[in-house]
Write a protein that holds these residues in place. Structure first.
Motif, PDB file in Angstrom:
ATOM      1  N   ASP A 175       0.949  -1.187   0.113  1.00 57.13           N
ATOM      2  CA  ASP A 175      -0.101  -0.073  -0.043  1.00 57.13           C
ATOM      3  C   ASP A 175       0.796   1.199  -0.106  1.00 57.13           C
ATOM      4  OD1 ASP A 175      -2.174  -1.448   0.093  1.00 57.13           O
ATOM      5  OD2 ASP A 175      -2.571  -1.543   2.089  1.00 57.13           O
ATOM      6  N   LEU A 176       2.006   1.115   0.704  1.00 53.83           N
ATOM      7  CA  LEU A 176       2.844   2.498   0.901  1.00 53.83           C
ATOM      8  C   LEU A 176       3.550   2.594  -0.713  1.00 53.83           C
ATOM      9  CD1 LEU A 176       4.383   1.921   4.327  1.00 53.83           C
ATOM     10  CD2 LEU A 176       3.225   3.903   3.704  1.00 53.83           C
ATOM     11  N   GLU A 177       3.894   1.468  -1.039  1.00 53.17           N
ATOM     12  CA  GLU A 177       4.468   1.635  -2.406  1.00 53.17           C
ATOM     13  C   GLU A 177       3.589   2.312  -3.405  1.00 53.17           C
ATOM     14  OE1 GLU A 177       6.393  -1.182  -5.921  1.00 53.17           O
ATOM     15  OE2 GLU A 177       6.293  -2.055  -4.029  1.00 53.17           O
ATOM     16  N   GLN A 178       2.074   1.774  -3.280  1.00 49.00           N
ATOM     17  CA  GLN A 178       1.262   2.494  -4.221  1.00 49.00           C
ATOM     18  C   GLN A 178       1.042   4.131  -3.943  1.00 49.00           C
ATOM     19  OE1 GLN A 178      -2.715   0.524  -4.786  1.00 49.00           O
ATOM     20  NE2 GLN A 178      -1.685  -1.484  -5.043  1.00 49.00           N
ATOM     21  N   ILE A 179       1.030   4.384  -2.769  1.00 53.32           N
ATOM     22  CA  ILE A 179       0.826   5.775  -2.142  1.00 53.32           C
ATOM     23  C   ILE A 179       1.838   6.434  -2.805  1.00 53.32           C
ATOM     24  CG2 ILE A 179       0.860   7.156  -0.327  1.00 53.32           C
ATOM     25  CD1 ILE A 179      -0.620   4.937   1.256  1.00 53.32           C
ATOM     26  N   GLU A 180       3.103   6.175  -2.659  1.00 49.25           N
ATOM     27  CA  GLU A 180       4.347   6.726  -3.215  1.00 49.25           C
ATOM     28  C   GLU A 180       4.278   7.002  -4.594  1.00 49.25           C
ATOM     29  OE1 GLU A 180       9.436   6.282  -3.357  1.00 49.25           O
ATOM     30  OE2 GLU A 180       8.195   4.830  -2.321  1.00 49.25           O
ATOM     31  N   GLY A 181       3.867   5.914  -5.356  1.00 47.30           N
ATOM     32  CA  GLY A 181       3.452   6.225  -6.854  1.00 47.30           C
ATOM     33  C   GLY A 181       2.513   7.009  -7.185  1.00 47.30           C
ATOM     34  N   ARG A 182       1.580   6.985  -6.413  1.00 41.86           N
ATOM     35  CA  ARG A 182       0.345   8.071  -6.486  1.00 41.86           C
ATOM     36  C   ARG A 182       0.925   9.248  -6.286  1.00 41.86           C
ATOM     37  NH1 ARG A 182      -4.187   8.119  -9.611  1.00 41.86           N
ATOM     38  NH2 ARG A 182      -5.944   9.361  -8.437  1.00 41.86           N
ATOM     39  N   LEU A 183       1.502   9.740  -5.314  1.00 38.81           N
ATOM     40  CA  LEU A 183       2.178  10.985  -5.132  1.00 38.81           C
ATOM     41  C   LEU A 183       3.176  11.506  -6.241  1.00 38.81           C
ATOM     42  CD1 LEU A 183       2.999  10.791  -1.396  1.00 38.81           C
ATOM     43  CD2 LEU A 183       1.258  12.313  -2.117  1.00 38.81           C
ATOM     44  N   LYS A 184       3.861  10.641  -6.700  1.00 39.60           N
ATOM     45  CA  LYS A 184       4.432  10.860  -7.943  1.00 39.60           C
ATOM     46  C   LYS A 184       3.771  11.555  -9.205  1.00 39.60           C
ATOM     47  CE  LYS A 184       8.406   7.878  -7.078  1.00 39.60           C
ATOM     48  NZ  LYS A 184       9.436   6.855  -7.524  1.00 39.60           N
ATOM     49  N   ASN A 185       2.552  10.936  -9.013  1.00 41.30           N
ATOM     50  CA  ASN A 185       1.716  11.284 -10.359  1.00 41.30           C
ATOM     51  C   ASN A 185       1.008  12.590 -10.273  1.00 41.30           C
ATOM     52  OD1 ASN A 185       0.079   7.814 -10.282  1.00 41.30           O
ATOM     53  ND2 ASN A 185       1.613   8.612 -11.660  1.00 41.30           N
ATOM     54  N   PHE A 186       1.088  12.792  -8.770  1.00 44.81           N
ATOM     55  CA  PHE A 186       0.588  14.538  -8.374  1.00 44.81           C
ATOM     56  C   PHE A 186       1.817  15.393  -8.537  1.00 44.81           C
ATOM     57  CE2 PHE A 186      -3.245  12.297  -6.525  1.00 44.81           C
ATOM     58  CZ  PHE A 186      -4.002  13.044  -7.202  1.00 44.81           C
ATOM     59  N   SER A 187       2.932  14.906  -8.512  1.00 51.80           N
ATOM     60  CA  SER A 187       4.249  15.874  -8.578  1.00 51.80           C
ATOM     61  C   SER A 187       4.115  16.971  -9.856  1.00 51.80           C
ATOM     62  CB  SER A 187       5.234  15.216  -8.733  1.00 51.80           C
ATOM     63  OG  SER A 187       5.453  14.385 -10.015  1.00 51.80           O
ATOM     64  N   LEU A 188       4.592  18.101  -9.402  1.00 51.96           N
ATOM     65  CA  LEU A 188       4.606  19.109 -10.241  1.00 51.96           C
ATOM     66  C   LEU A 188       6.074  19.260 -11.015  1.00 51.96           C
ATOM     67  CD1 LEU A 188       2.624  21.927  -8.235  1.00 51.96           C
ATOM     68  CD2 LEU A 188       1.778  20.176 -10.166  1.00 51.96           C
ATOM     69  N   ASN A 189       6.385  20.024 -12.119  1.00 51.67           N
ATOM     70  CA  ASN A 189       7.549  20.165 -12.534  1.00 51.67           C
ATOM     71  C   ASN A 189       8.229  18.960 -12.995  1.00 51.67           C
ATOM     72  OD1 ASN A 189       7.309  23.027 -12.402  1.00 51.67           O
ATOM     73  ND2 ASN A 189       7.797  22.880 -10.294  1.00 51.67           N
ATOM     74  N   ALA A 190       7.455  17.814 -13.319  1.00 57.25           N
ATOM     75  CA  ALA A 190       7.996  16.466 -13.454  1.00 57.25           C
ATOM     76  C   ALA A 190       8.347  16.599 -14.962  1.00 57.25           C
ATOM     77  CB  ALA A 190       7.084  15.396 -13.335  1.00 57.25           C
ATOM     78  N   THR A 191       9.370  15.747 -15.348  1.00 53.13           N
ATOM     79  CA  THR A 191       9.933  15.746 -16.621  1.00 53.13           C
ATOM     80  C   THR A 191       9.912  14.297 -17.200  1.00 53.13           C
ATOM     81  OG1 THR A 191      12.204  15.373 -15.955  1.00 53.13           O
ATOM     82  CG2 THR A 191      11.603  17.504 -16.202  1.00 53.13           C
ATOM     83  N   TYR A 192       9.013  13.559 -17.004  1.00 51.30           N
ATOM     84  CA  TYR A 192       8.745  12.027 -17.348  1.00 51.30           C
ATOM     85  C   TYR A 192       8.642  12.097 -18.937  1.00 51.30           C
ATOM     86  CZ  TYR A 192       6.978  11.354 -12.582  1.00 51.30           C
ATOM     87  OH  TYR A 192       6.876  11.324 -11.300  1.00 51.30           O
ATOM     88  N   ARG A 193       7.990  13.031 -19.731  1.00 56.21           N
ATOM     89  CA  ARG A 193       7.958  12.970 -21.179  1.00 56.21           C
ATOM     90  C   ARG A 193       9.193  13.410 -21.861  1.00 56.21           C
ATOM     91  NH1 ARG A 193       3.592  10.820 -24.120  1.00 56.21           N
ATOM     92  NH2 ARG A 193       3.818  11.847 -26.308  1.00 56.21           N
ATOM     93  N   GLN A 194       9.966  13.965 -21.194  1.00 51.85           N
ATOM     94  CA  GLN A 194      11.222  14.352 -22.068  1.00 51.85           C
ATOM     95  C   GLN A 194      11.733  13.320 -22.753  1.00 51.85           C
ATOM     96  OE1 GLN A 194      13.912  16.824 -19.517  1.00 51.85           O
ATOM     97  NE2 GLN A 194      12.604  18.382 -19.362  1.00 51.85           N
ATOM     98  N   VAL A 195      11.906  12.080 -22.164  1.00 50.99           N
ATOM     99  CA  VAL A 195      12.543  10.991 -22.678  1.00 50.99           C
ATOM    100  C   VAL A 195      12.043  10.302 -23.956  1.00 50.99           C
ATOM    101  CG1 VAL A 195      11.159   9.055 -21.716  1.00 50.99           C
ATOM    102  CG2 VAL A 195      13.448   8.571 -22.266  1.00 50.99           C
ATOM    103  N   VAL A 196      10.681  10.847 -24.112  1.00 49.50           N
ATOM    104  CA  VAL A 196      10.024  10.417 -25.538  1.00 49.50           C
ATOM    105  C   VAL A 196      10.534  11.382 -26.599  1.00 49.50           C
ATOM    106  CG1 VAL A 196       7.838  10.488 -26.747  1.00 49.50           C
ATOM    107  CG2 VAL A 196       7.973   9.628 -24.149  1.00 49.50           C
TER     108      VAL A 196
END
Length: 556
Positions: free
Chosen positions: A259-280
């Protein structure tokens, strides 16, 4: 598990445009099948029934399945169909899975590994489909992207300071900020609480293991510790409570850490100024920027394709091969893999291009088990839905997992085929809610969205057994599972009745289902009830057997 259909709220209002559809072909109808008098199942399902309940027959088995087994036993013997391609737009599929490798579509016009676009469709070496996400896996939620994209422009302003053409966007920005703040605060509070519980459970467990000399112990053995010190009494009292949540303490710890791992992942989804798409390497807000992605349709890691692999198995896992499970569809059906749904919210551009790829490369059915409640470029997806309709392709779409009434304009989900919450822009877009295995008042899944206007039918979507990466199988649930159950039925109809149009297939599925006026619990709230036939446009459950009967009447 990343739940492709996430819990967000409210949507950006988009400029209205109406898409015309072809004039519907006529359809011979049959008498409505009502199962109000059907008896309730009183005994629990066996393990075998649990793994195949979606294929059972409501009348014979008192399980609200789709009568798949009955169809194969009574209708299909002696009949043959044509190869039919189903495009799965999802997180990717483990194409080497033992139960899927023989049903994966192969592009007949592409030469593998030569680094050329042999069929001139704009995609190099697209042997089994296309990966629009490249090597990225995680992604922000759409509301976080809206905050990032418009923060400098809107921050500190009031609606009176915004030009009329941007007011809807400004209001969506404000809602996104408020919702993100609320969700993040809630998640962080839960994270803190669960972290403390996990640490205490591990500390207490270590002390008890040392005392008893064994890793796994029962509640009786825990409470049987003689002459415990005050500290040990505290450990015993704490762990005794945790036994309510697991058969063993190690099992409980594993669960809460998950559950904690899922919560951590969920918080990452809410993160601001993320650069996930840059690799595409593309501009996700430019629909003309199409030179991106790759042909690795599984994705960087097979484990990341869990959702899509499960969806693909429901549709077409190889039947009667002595392993795993049987998909709804037989070997006539091939799966085109389009990876466009990340661990986060999908981009409208990726979905629009994936739909167009599916249409242009021969798919007759497209499964879309994903969704979101904010969209920045929904018009691109609307245009792709229109393109599918004009080219005789059926889209089978998951309704969503928030227990919302989608007829409420504040709960508009994307993708959809309604601009005004009433009128459909496409006659080849079918939205599916989820059924539970319990026929009666609990037959509608507690999480399933519904809507007399916005949901077309219901299909099995709770505890569905299907393929997962690396030759494994799991029970998963969601409208994400109800959609491929329905897509499997649609694909079989298109295979055995290839002269029927996509719009006819949609209406056959809707009109041939089973209906009941039973009062059912809605949104998992026992105080909230409605008659089942009032929760969708058809008021029906998908039934493959009846659909084939009706298709037979309309095959000419």
């Amino acid at each position: 598990m990343h739940t492709i259909l996430k819990k967000l709220t409210l949507a950006i209002t988009v400029s209205a445009f109406i898409v015309s559809c072809d004039t519907p072909a006529t359809l011979v109808t049959v008498a409505e099948a009502n199962v109000d008098s059907n008896p309730l199942k009183v005994s629990p399902l066996t393990e075998a029934q649990e793994k195949s309940w979606g294929g059972k027959d409501l009348v014979t088995d008192t399980i609200p399945g789709m009568s798949i087994e009955k169809t194969y036993a009574e209708i299909l013997p002696g009949k043959s169909g044509v190869q039919t391609i189903v495009a799965v737009i999802d997180s990717g599929i483990d194409i080497n899975h033992e139960d899927l490798k023989n049903v994966i579509w192969t592009n007949p016009n592409e030469i593998a590994g030569n680094g050329k676009d042999d069929d001139n469709n704009g995609y190099i070496d697209d042997i089994h489909g296309w990966n629009f996400l490249g090597n990225t896996e995680a992604e922000q939620l759409e509301l976080a992207r809206i905050i990032d994209r418009y923060g400098n422009e809107f921050s500190g302003k009031t609606v009176g300071q915004i030009s009329s053409d941007k007011k809807d966007l400004f209001l969506a920005y404000q809602r996104a900020k408020a919702e993100r703040s609320e969700e993040v605060n809630s998640l962080e509070g839960t994270q803190q609480q669960y972290t403390q519980i996990s640490r205490q459970a591990k500390t207490s467990h270590k002390a008890v293991v040392k005392k008893l000399g064994k890793e796994n112990y029962t509640l009786k053995e825990l409470n049987g510790i003689k002459n415990p010190s005050q500290e040990m009494q505290n450990h015993i009292a704490f762990l005794s409570q945790m036994f309510q949540y697991g058969d063993t303490i190690p099992q409980f710890v594993e669960s809460i850490d998950g559950d904690l791992e899922q919560i951590e992942g969920r918080l990452k989804n809410f993160s601001l100024n993320a650069t996930y798409r840059q690799v595409v390497g593309d501009n996700p807000y430019d629909i003309t920027d199409t030179g991106y992605g790759n042909n690795n349709v599984t994705g960087p890691k097979p484990e990341g394709a869990r959702h899509g692999t499960h969806v693909g198995g429901i549709i077409a896992a190889q039947r009667n091969n002595g392993i795993g499970m049987n998909g709804v569809a037989n070997s006539n059906i091939k799966l085109m893999v389009l990876r466009a749904v990340p661990d986060g919210d999908e981009y409208d551009k990726d979905i629009a291009l994936a739909i167009r790829y599916a249409v242009d490369n021969g798919a007759k059915v497209i499964n879309t088990s994903f969704g979101k409640y904010y969209a920045q470029n929904p018009e691109w997806v609307y245009e792709a839905i229109q393109y599918a309709a004009k080219n005789d392709v059926l889209i089978v779409n998951a309704a969503g997992n928030e227990g919302y009434n989608l007829d409420d304009a504040t709960h508009t989900v994307f993708p959809n085929d309604q601009l005004d919450n009433i009128s459909e822009m496409s006659d080849t877009f079918l939205t599916v809610g989820a059924l539970d295995e319990k026929y009666g008042s609990e037959m509608v899944a507690s999480f399933s969205n519904y809507g007399k206007s916005n949901v077309d039918v219901f299909a099995p979507g709770v505890r569905i057994w299907s393929t997962t990466p690396n030759n494994t199988y799991e029970f998963l649930g969601g409208t994400s599972m109800a959609a491929p159950n329905t897509a499997g039925v649609a694909a079989m109809l298109r295979s055995y009745y290839p002269r029927l149009k996509a719009s006819q297939i949609k209406r056959i599925i809707i009109r041939s289902g089973l209906t009941t006026t039973t009062s059912v619990i809605v949104s998992g709230d026992p105080s909230k009830r409605a008659r089942f036939n009032e929760l969708s446009k058809s008021g029906k459950m998908v039934n493959m057997y009846n659909a084939f009967k009706l298709a037979e009447l309309n095959k000419k």
